[in-house]
Design an enzyme around this catalytic site. Sequence first.
Site, short mmCIF file in Angstrom:
data_model
loop_
_atom_site.label_atom_id
_atom_site.label_comp_id
_atom_site.label_asym_id
_atom_site.label_seq_id
_atom_site.Cartn_x
_atom_site.Cartn_y
_atom_site.Cartn_z
N ASP A 80 -22.94 50.18 30.84
CA ASP A 80 -24.05 51.24 30.81
C ASP A 80 -23.64 52.04 29.16
OD1 ASP A 80 -21.66 52.43 31.58
OD2 ASP A 80 -22.63 53.86 32.81
N ARG A 81 -22.50 52.24 28.99
CA ARG A 81 -22.28 52.85 27.71
C ARG A 81 -22.64 51.87 26.55
NH1 ARG A 81 -16.11 54.73 27.47
NH2 ARG A 81 -17.01 56.00 25.53
N ASP A 103 -24.35 60.08 27.85
CA ASP A 103 -25.24 59.67 29.09
C ASP A 103 -24.46 60.51 30.00
OD1 ASP A 103 -26.41 58.57 31.30
OD2 ASP A 103 -25.69 56.69 30.90
#
Length: 229
Positions: A80-81, A103
Amino acid sequence: MPQGCSCLLIGNTRWHWASQTASGWAFAHTSPRPEQLDQVDLLGWAAVGTIPDHPCFEVSRRVQLKDVPLKGMPPWLGIDRALAAWAAFQKQSGRPKGLLVADAGTVLSLTRISADGAFSGGQLAAGFGLQLRAMATGTRDLPAMVVTQGLPDALFPEPTLDAMQQGVAQSLLGLLLNAQQQCPWPLWLCGGDAPLLINELRQRGSEVILAPDLVMEGLVGVLSSTPNP
């Protein structure tokens, strides 16, 4: 509910969707509901949370770190990063600066990307809801409080719940503002808690770009550039 041709990222607490429509991609964020999987044609997927046992999760359609064209990524970096950082780097293309990507989800992840598109480290901290739950479960008298519609107006509120929320918010804001002071690059902000932080960041002069669907834009971008299996 997402239907048709969709992409999915399985988060720690929520599922994040990108679905094809006549006018482009539509994004949605839902609680984990495995029954949704029977109504979608999963074009591709990625995961940082628990993967359900379902035949739609074909290994050949899984997006992993090797598929994200950022430089210098360590093998332990969360997908996700990587996806959020790649999407932000693409959007900022042509600017002579690097960037920071925050995030604000279950965990607040801060990722630094150099001007030439290389991973340059970051920071991780418990997110808004996770900090509140930790205080409630780790003490005898502090109440449980997870969902909030906004921060208290007072910086030093008297009610306990308000004090907990404001304290957690200030800890996250302090992390982001300090990072940007040490590394004065544009800050790209996404994640479910971004609306709680964006106004405070802007009021304090932070160069911040709100991009709520950055992770899914990265996933769609990677899938669009990857040959079909």
